[in-house]
Design a protein around this motif. Structure first.
Motif, PDB file in Angstrom:
ATOM      1  N   PHE A   1      -2.988   0.506   2.871  1.00  0.00           N
ATOM      2  CA  PHE A   1      -3.849   0.742   1.721  1.00  0.00           C
ATOM      3  C   PHE A   1      -3.154   1.734   0.793  1.00  0.00           C
ATOM      4  N   PRO A   2      -3.685   1.942  -0.411  1.00  0.00           N
ATOM      5  CA  PRO A   2      -2.969   2.796  -1.369  1.00  0.00           C
ATOM      6  C   PRO A   2      -2.594   4.184  -0.852  1.00  0.00           C
ATOM      7  N   LYS A   3      -3.441   4.790  -0.029  1.00  0.00           N
ATOM      8  CA  LYS A   3      -3.136   6.139   0.444  1.00  0.00           C
ATOM      9  C   LYS A   3      -3.093   6.254   1.961  1.00  0.00           C
ATOM     10  N   ASN A   4      -3.273   5.162   2.666  1.00  0.00           N
ATOM     11  CA  ASN A   4      -3.297   5.258   4.130  1.00  0.00           C
ATOM     12  C   ASN A   4      -2.835   3.965   4.775  1.00  0.00           C
ATOM     13  N   ILE A   5      -2.426   4.080   6.031  1.00  0.00           N
ATOM     14  CA  ILE A   5      -2.049   2.933   6.850  1.00  0.00           C
ATOM     15  C   ILE A   5      -2.856   3.003   8.135  1.00  0.00           C
TER      16      ILE A   5
ATOM     17  N   GLU B   1       6.825  -8.751  15.311  1.00  0.00           N
ATOM     18  CA  GLU B   1       7.428  -7.480  14.937  1.00  0.00           C
ATOM     19  C   GLU B   1       6.861  -6.991  13.611  1.00  0.00           C
ATOM     20  N   PHE B   2       6.835  -5.634  13.487  1.00  0.00           N
ATOM     21  CA  PHE B   2       6.305  -5.015  12.279  1.00  0.00           C
ATOM     22  C   PHE B   2       7.366  -4.101  11.676  1.00  0.00           C
ATOM     23  N   PHE B   3       7.465  -4.151  10.347  1.00  0.00           N
ATOM     24  CA  PHE B   3       8.445  -3.353   9.617  1.00  0.00           C
ATOM     25  C   PHE B   3       7.734  -2.543   8.539  1.00  0.00           C
ATOM     26  N   TYR B   4       8.205  -1.311   8.344  1.00  0.00           N
ATOM     27  CA  TYR B   4       7.752  -0.483   7.233  1.00  0.00           C
ATOM     28  C   TYR B   4       8.880  -0.374   6.228  1.00  0.00           C
ATOM     29  N   GLU B   5       8.520  -0.416   4.960  1.00  0.00           N
ATOM     30  CA  GLU B   5       9.435   0.016   3.901  1.00  0.00           C
ATOM     31  C   GLU B   5       8.995   1.424   3.513  1.00  0.00           C
ATOM     32  N   VAL B   6       9.780   2.402   3.915  1.00  0.00           N
ATOM     33  CA  VAL B   6       9.422   3.802   3.657  1.00  0.00           C
ATOM     34  C   VAL B   6      10.009   4.210   2.311  1.00  0.00           C
ATOM     35  N   PRO B   7       9.189   4.393   1.275  1.00  0.00           N
ATOM     36  CA  PRO B   7       9.723   4.757  -0.040  1.00  0.00           C
ATOM     37  C   PRO B   7      10.363   6.143  -0.004  1.00  0.00           C
ATOM     38  N   PHE B   8      11.507   6.261  -0.638  1.00  0.00           N
ATOM     39  CA  PHE B   8      12.135   7.579  -0.706  1.00  0.00           C
ATOM     40  C   PHE B   8      11.227   8.585  -1.424  1.00  0.00           C
ATOM     41  N   SER B   9      10.361   8.081  -2.300  1.00  0.00           N
ATOM     42  CA  SER B   9       9.451   8.957  -3.038  1.00  0.00           C
ATOM     43  C   SER B   9       8.387   9.573  -2.130  1.00  0.00           C
ATOM     44  N   GLN B  10       8.196   8.993  -0.941  1.00  0.00           N
ATOM     45  CA  GLN B  10       7.198   9.524  -0.020  1.00  0.00           C
ATOM     46  C   GLN B  10       7.811  10.360   1.103  1.00  0.00           C
TER      47      GLN B  10
ATOM     48  N   SER C   1      -7.969  -0.766  30.066  1.00  0.00           N
ATOM     49  CA  SER C   1      -7.650  -1.346  28.758  1.00  0.00           C
ATOM     50  C   SER C   1      -8.480  -0.655  27.689  1.00  0.00           C
ATOM     51  N   LEU C   2      -7.853  -0.320  26.592  1.00  0.00           N
ATOM     52  CA  LEU C   2      -8.575   0.265  25.467  1.00  0.00           C
ATOM     53  C   LEU C   2      -7.863  -0.087  24.174  1.00  0.00           C
ATOM     54  N   GLN C   3      -8.629  -0.058  23.101  1.00  0.00           N
ATOM     55  CA  GLN C   3      -8.054  -0.302  21.778  1.00  0.00           C
ATOM     56  C   GLN C   3      -7.977   1.026  21.040  1.00  0.00           C
ATOM     57  N   VAL C   4      -6.820   1.280  20.462  1.00  0.00           N
ATOM     58  CA  VAL C   4      -6.549   2.568  19.808  1.00  0.00           C
ATOM     59  C   VAL C   4      -6.292   2.331  18.328  1.00  0.00           C
ATOM     60  N   ASN C   5      -6.803   3.239  17.507  1.00  0.00           N
ATOM     61  CA  ASN C   5      -6.551   3.163  16.059  1.00  0.00           C
ATOM     62  C   ASN C   5      -5.723   4.364  15.624  1.00  0.00           C
ATOM     63  N   GLN C   6      -4.608   4.083  14.945  1.00  0.00           N
ATOM     64  CA  GLN C   6      -3.756   5.128  14.379  1.00  0.00           C
ATOM     65  C   GLN C   6      -3.948   5.140  12.869  1.00  0.00           C
ATOM     66  N   SER C   7      -4.440   6.249  12.344  1.00  0.00           N
ATOM     67  CA  SER C   7      -4.624   6.402  10.895  1.00  0.00           C
ATOM     68  C   SER C   7      -3.599   7.382  10.359  1.00  0.00           C
ATOM     69  N   MET C   8      -2.976   7.023   9.256  1.00  0.00           N
ATOM     70  CA  MET C   8      -2.072   7.954   8.574  1.00  0.00           C
ATOM     71  C   MET C   8      -2.439   7.940   7.100  1.00  0.00           C
ATOM     72  N   ILE C   9      -2.818   9.119   6.588  1.00  0.00           N
ATOM     73  CA  ILE C   9      -3.260   9.203   5.209  1.00  0.00           C
ATOM     74  C   ILE C   9      -2.446  10.258   4.472  1.00  0.00           C
ATOM     75  N   LEU C  10      -2.074   9.953   3.246  1.00  0.00           N
ATOM     76  CA  LEU C  10      -1.328  10.880   2.406  1.00  0.00           C
ATOM     77  C   LEU C  10      -2.253  12.019   1.980  1.00  0.00           C
ATOM     78  N   LEU C  11      -1.851  13.242   2.276  1.00  0.00           N
ATOM     79  CA  LEU C  11      -2.646  14.397   1.858  1.00  0.00           C
ATOM     80  C   LEU C  11      -2.434  14.673   0.369  1.00  0.00           C
TER      81      LEU C  11
ATOM     82  N   GLY D   1       0.836  -1.194   0.000  1.00  0.00           N
ATOM     83  CA  GLY D   1       0.000   0.000   0.000  1.00  0.00           C
ATOM     84  C   GLY D   1       0.865   1.236   0.000  1.00  0.00           C
ATOM     85  N   LEU D   2       0.464   2.255   0.770  1.00  0.00           N
ATOM     86  CA  LEU D   2       1.234   3.497   0.867  1.00  0.00           C
ATOM     87  C   LEU D   2       2.691   3.184   1.193  1.00  0.00           C
TER      88      LEU D   2
END
Length: 832
Positions: free
Chosen positions: A216-220, A75-84, A243-253, A65-66
């Motif tokens: 996803f294509p424009k968000n994680i 463990e979780f890994f991101y591949e951060v594109p240099f284009s982003q 205890s609570l569940q939290v959602n972190q949204s990051m979307i490309l503007l 996706g994005l």
């Protein structure tokens, strides 16, 4: 021989220079591409970067996706594109699941706890998340932009070591596990206030984990399950945990921000603000833009011809999967009621309501996913509904919004319906309001909250647009509703009287809603910048100027009789007179409509408490007239003044109304058939509390200051001296008549003395600042003003009157009361 030697030396020189240049170029390329160097298989390179295959192993579960997201065991890994890198992304933190009672009922599943713009940046061998601000801006081509940058250095939210590079060296691989499994304050769903309230000690790492990460294509979207050690949690106290569940949204503007539209205070919109240091103005020029969705015509030429055109991307609201089936129809209607105002702005099918997809239709659907706007149905005893949204701070473009509906809110509307319309509306005289009528109320509340999510604040002047008499006219109310805008706090027609026919009692969409939607959303094709739109936007306002139907009244204008919450009609005295007349009828019948039907007193107690609240609001509307100042926002070109004091006669009429309906004991509220069935004591206190609340509002520094100010601009005015004299005369009327003072009046008179003592000793508000968009109290030097001399003079007059009345008292309790009052005044005037 010399010639041969010279040629040899030149050849050596150029060969050496060429070799040096090649080595220099080689070093430059190596330096430039050092991150792209591949380490030998199975080994880290000299910079510590591992081969891609050693970091992202064959065990990885990958989501594209994005960013590419990989899960390897826990463990979780991101591949951060240099284009982003260095691109603006909106990061929104929400609560996805919540324990009962957290935050006292106004925090729920779906509540947004933080919203910020971030950029991913490369610094040496690290990837940083920087928090980006658009509060201060300047054109990047201007020199001052450098000063803006260095004087607004953005904080680093998090820093990651680069672990590897992808196979074609276009992205950096980082481990994000610690970011999302730690208690990072910048993206926490638990505020400092809540941590203090519940005595939160720390995040328990053993009971906290990352639930999921989806790209996803424009968000994680990231879901976290967090458990905190808390000494005093809101529920399950023995566990000492939250205890609570939290959602972190990051979307490309958007790469190209929506063209902003400049705000005009004469039309109500929520806003975003920037200080533009690149402006030609001799200051940091504050630019204010309205918040709105990006609606662009799918057929530009047809739109220009005046045809209705569908937008390229309509606004879509999904219904929460937990929405009761019986209510879905009304919620959808409330959403799509805004289609008509959008048609006024040239768009058809601009806003659409849909059921949430089933897991079979879309297993990825989540109400917290920032791609979806959702009407959240919250299982909570809270009685409320809200319409928040998130927007692009660069332009004001609304990206997403969630309407929050709390389950018990319908009970509030049933109660208000019964209390405010029951006298004239037989179908409201029941605890079992007909389903279609409850549905209509819910529809209008949803439409109101959707209005907020479209960018519209409350318009408190919309109910002042209609004459009081019109509310008793069936044809008028059926056509126009009870306010010129759905965004007013005008819920019910409490003016209509028994015998009036064909009355509409519930609010509806009004002409102002069409006007404001057109002003904010109509596409102006010839304007390619905000400034180019300004003349057209101003013309649209000028065309409606002077017509109260199109007036915007700020909620913050607590001093303005036109802009009052929960009020209807253009004359508060007449409207409240009708309202109290109806309320007295309801009070007489309340037991027969409730306890006689249910054989218990629970509903009677609840409704009686709310009946006092309705009465209080009617009183408050008239109180605002005293020292009232009309606010009519306009430009200099329109002529006239913005602020005008309410005329003297209306203020005097309002004071007399308060004496008759508030300070003379409202004995109709003291009904033994109600009180002696719901409580064992406190009957007199219920009246005292209500009277004192509005007595204190009358005797406020803010109101006295406005009355004193009127002397500076008006030739005829209701002075602070007259107001205080009339108030004293009415509240202490027994002293002139030689009458006994009963318990209710004794309580009121002592409350008067307490408030006068406050005026003599308190220094008044320290600041005018308050909530953004709301007026703070008037601030002035109390000790240098007329307030203290006025209060002292009134108390001295009262003391003289009390001495005479004490000697003529007809009963012992009245005499004791007067002696106590004299002692209190003596203590206040001469504390020594």
């Amino acid at each position: 021989m010399k010639r041969i030697l010279l040629l040899c030396l030149l050849a050596t020189f150029f060969t050496t220079q060429d070799s040096f240049a090649q080595r220099k170029e080689s070093r430059r390329k190596k330096s430039k591409n050092k991150t792209e160097e591949k380490a030998p298989e199975g080994k880290s390179d000299k910079n510590g970067f591992k081969p891609y295959s050693k970091v992202i192993t064959k065990d990885a579960v990958t989501d594209s996706g994005l960013f590419q997201v990989h899960k390897i065991k826990d463990e979780f890994f991101y591949e951060v594109p240099f284009s982003q890198l260095n691109k603006d992304m909106l990061w929104v933190t929400r609560i996805a699941q919540i324990p009962n009672g957290l935050g006292g009922g106004y925090i729920n599943a779906g509540s947004k706890t933080n919203e910020q713009v971030v950029q991913w940046e490369r610094f040496q061998d690290k990837i940083l998340i920087k928090i980006k601000s658009y509060a201060s801006v300047a054109d990047s081509t201007k020199a001052i932009s450098n000063s803006v940058r260095v004087n607004n250095y953005e904080p680093t939210l998090y820093a990651f070591d680069i672990k590897a590079f992808d196979k074609d060296s276009t992205a950096a691989v980082i481990n994000v596990t610690k970011l999302f499994s730690s208690d990072v304050k910048g993206i926490s769903a638990l505020s400092g206030r809540l941590r203090k309230q519940y005595k939160v000690k720390k995040l328990d790492a053993n009971r906290s984990f990352i639930n999921s990460v989806k790209s996803f294509p424009k968000n994680i979207e990231v879901k976290q399950d967090f458990t905190y050690d808390a000494a005093e949690p809101p529920t399950e106290r023995a566990a000492e945990s939250i205890s609570l569940q939290v959602n972190q949204s990051m979307i490309l503007l958007p790469e190209q921000p929506m063209q902003p539209r400049l705000y005009d205070p004469r039309v109500g919109f929520f806003t975003v603000k920037q200080y533009d240091y690149g402006s030609e103005a001799l200051k940091a020029d504050q630019k204010t833009y309205i918040r709105r969705w990006r609606l662009e015509p799918s057929d530009v030429e047809a739109y220009k011809r005046g045809e209705l055109v569908e937008p390229v991307k309509p606004i879509v609201y999904y219904l929460d999967p937990g929405t009761p089936e019986s209510l879905k129809e009304y919620i959808k209607q409330g959403i799509e009621d805004w289609q008509k105002p959008f048609e006024t702005s040239g768009f058809k099918n601009a806003i659409i309501a849909k059921d949430a997809p089933t897991p079979e239709e879309d297993p990825e659907f989540s109400p917290e996913d920032i791609r979806y706007s959702v009407v959240r149905y919250v299982a909570s005893t809270t009685r409320n509904a809200v319409g928040p949204s998130v927007s692009d701070p660069r332009s004001g473009e609304i990206i997403e919004s969630d309407i929050i509906w709390y389950h018990n809110h319908l009970r509030s509307y049933r109660n208000r319906y019964l209390l405010e319309t029951g006298a004239a509306n037989p179908s409201a005289r029941t605890l079992d309001t007909p389903e279609e009528e409850i549905g209509e109320m819910m529809r209008m509340v949803i439409a109101h909250e959707v209005g907020h999510a479209l960018g519209f604040p409350h318009n408190m002047a919309a109910s002042y647009a209609y004459d009081v008499a019109s509310y008793r006219d069936g044809a008028f109310t059926q056509k126009n509703g009870i306010a010129a805008s759905l965004m007013d706090y005008a819920r019910y027609n409490y003016i209509a009287q028994p015998g009036d026919t064909n009355i509409r009692f519930v609010r509806q969409m009004g002409p102002y809603d069409h006007y404001a939607t057109n002003w904010g959303y109509r596409w102006i094709p010839e304007a390619t910048s905000p400034l180019m739109e300004k003349a057209t936007l101003n013309q649209w306002i000028q065309e409606k100027a002077g017509d109260p139907v199109y007036k915007f009244g700020r909620q913050s204008s607590s001093f303005d009789p036109q802009s009052q919450t929960e009020a209807i009609g253009n004359d508060p005295v007449k409207a409240s007179t009708y309202g109290i007349k109806n309320l007295r009828y309801v009070a007489q019948n309340l037991p027969s409509w409730t306890s006689s039907k249910t054989n218990d007193y629970q509903d009677l107690e609840e409704l009686y408490g709310e009946l006092i609240g309705v009465y209080s609001r009617f009183v408050g509307h008239v109180v605002t007239n005293i020292g009232g100042v009309f606010e009519n926002l306009k430009t200099p070109a329109q002529g006239g003044v913005v602020y005008t004091h309410l005329d003297e006669a209306s203020q005097k009429e309002s004071m007399q109304w308060l004496q008759n309906n508030l300070f003379e004991t409202p004995t109709w509220l003291v009904d033994p058939a109600i009180l002696q069935n719901i409580d064992h004591a406190g009957y007199a206190e219920k009246i005292r509390r209500t009277q004192s609340r509005y007595l204190n509002r009358l005797l406020s520094f803010d109101r006295l200051g406005r009355l004193i100010d009127a002397e500076t601009t008006q030739t005829e005015y209701y002075s602070a001296l007259e107001m205080l004299s009339h108030l004293r005369s009415g509240i202490w009327s027994e002293t002139r008549r030689g009458a006994s003072v009963d318990i209710y009046r004794r309580n009121l008179q002592r409350s008067y003395l307490e408030r006068m003592a406050y005026l003599m000793t308190d220094e008044g508000p320290k600041s005018r600042s308050g909530r953004p968009g709301f007026e703070g109290a008037l601030r002035y030097d109390i000790s240098a003003s007329d307030v203290r001399p006025l209060v002292r003079g009134e108390l001295q007059k009262l003391k003289k009157t009390l001495r005479s009345a004490r000697n003529a008292s007809v009963d012992t309790m009245t005499k004791y009361h007067y002696e106590d009052a004299i002692a209190r005044i003596d203590q206040l005037l001469d504390p020594k």
